[in-house]
Scaffold this active site. Structure first.
Site, PDB file in Angstrom:
ATOM      1  N   ARG A  41      -3.856  11.349  14.810  1.00  0.00           N
ATOM      2  CA  ARG A  41      -3.234  10.156  15.396  1.00  0.00           C
ATOM      3  C   ARG A  41      -3.530  10.139  16.887  1.00  0.00           C
ATOM      4  NH1 ARG A  41      -2.466   6.291  11.796  1.00  0.00           N
ATOM      5  NH2 ARG A  41      -1.030   6.859  10.130  1.00  0.00           N
ATOM      6  N   GLU A  69      -2.938   1.376  -0.998  1.00  0.00           N
ATOM      7  CA  GLU A  69      -3.060   2.393   0.054  1.00  0.00           C
ATOM      8  C   GLU A  69      -3.083   3.800  -0.548  1.00  0.00           C
ATOM      9  OE1 GLU A  69      -3.658   2.344   3.271  1.00  0.00           O
ATOM     10  OE2 GLU A  69      -3.458   0.207   3.694  1.00  0.00           O
ATOM     11  N   GLU A  73      -6.406   6.075   0.029  1.00  0.00           N
ATOM     12  CA  GLU A  73      -6.299   7.237   0.902  1.00  0.00           C
ATOM     13  C   GLU A  73      -6.336   8.565   0.162  1.00  0.00           C
ATOM     14  OE1 GLU A  73      -2.931   6.892   3.522  1.00  0.00           O
ATOM     15  OE2 GLU A  73      -3.784   5.146   4.538  1.00  0.00           O
ATOM     16  N   PRO A  91      12.874  -2.723  16.294  1.00  0.00           N
ATOM     17  CA  PRO A  91      13.284  -4.113  16.486  1.00  0.00           C
ATOM     18  C   PRO A  91      13.409  -4.539  17.944  1.00  0.00           C
ATOM     19  CG  PRO A  91      15.142  -2.786  15.748  1.00  0.00           C
ATOM     20  CD  PRO A  91      13.929  -1.910  15.678  1.00  0.00           C
ATOM     21  N   GLU A 116     -12.896   2.621   7.827  1.00  0.00           N
ATOM     22  CA  GLU A 116     -13.923   3.112   8.746  1.00  0.00           C
ATOM     23  C   GLU A 116     -13.428   4.248   9.647  1.00  0.00           C
ATOM     24  OE1 GLU A 116     -16.603   1.366  12.442  1.00  0.00           O
ATOM     25  OE2 GLU A 116     -15.289   0.037  11.319  1.00  0.00           O
ATOM     26  N   GLU A 118     -10.700   6.232   9.102  1.00  0.00           N
ATOM     27  CA  GLU A 118      -9.848   7.210   8.423  1.00  0.00           C
ATOM     28  C   GLU A 118     -10.646   8.452   8.043  1.00  0.00           C
ATOM     29  OE1 GLU A 118      -6.320   4.915   6.086  1.00  0.00           O
ATOM     30  OE2 GLU A 118      -8.290   4.842   5.150  1.00  0.00           O
TER      31      GLU A 118
END
Length: 162
Positions: A41, A69, A73, A91, A116, A118
């Site tokens: 990340r 997903e 993945e 929020p 692309e 990941e």
């Protein structure tokens, strides 16, 4: 964006990030394990242990997006998919929602189809170990913690041991 406070009669400017809704898949295998991914990340500049998930595309339902997903993945597919919660990620500045979908009886049956940017490590973990990782900080992504604790509450409400 200019907003008027519902109780104070004045307008103010606020920054609001309009994003598509997101989804997180809590996939449980036939052996009562949970499917996780580890990925880099950039915001944290670190690898993160997470549940599969991503952006809901177009007119997909949260359940359809979670199934897609999960398959893309991890190569896992399952059955009995159902929504177990929907939350506001932040929020204060975001308008979207994050949906948590439980997918049961998951098993590896598809080829990976990463986006692309990941590059994931797929990890299958006993439920107790995944929840311990959430509690001790090995899982630190707030949306994943939220999903795991909603999952744990759902299991307890249904009388299923974690």
């Amino acid at each position: 964006v200019s907003f008027r406070h519902p109780r104070r009669d004045r307008d103010r400017e606020f920054l609001v990030i309009d994003s598509a809704d997101w989804v997180v898949a809590v996939a449980v295998t036939k052996q009562d394990e949970i499917v996780l991914v580890r990925q880099f990340r950039f915001g944290a500049n670190a690898f993160s242990l997470e549940l599969p998930g991503g952006i809901i595309d177009g007119e997909e339902s949260p359940i359809e997006a979670a199934q897609r997903e999960l398959a893309e993945e991890t190569g896992y597919v399952g059955s009995h998919a159902r929504l177990i919660g929907s939350t506001h990620p932040n929020p204060a500045i975001q308008s979207n929602r994050n949906h948590i979908v439980l997918i049961e009886q998951a098993e590896r049956s598809r080829d990976l189809a990463w986006d692309e940017h990941e590059e994931l490590e797929v990890i299958v973990s006993p439920l107790a170990d995944a929840l311990a990782a959430a509690r001790d900080g090995r899982i630190s992504h707030a949306l994943m913690l939220n999903a795991l604790f909603l999952f744990e509450a759902d299991r307890r409400a249904r009388g299923t041991a974690v």
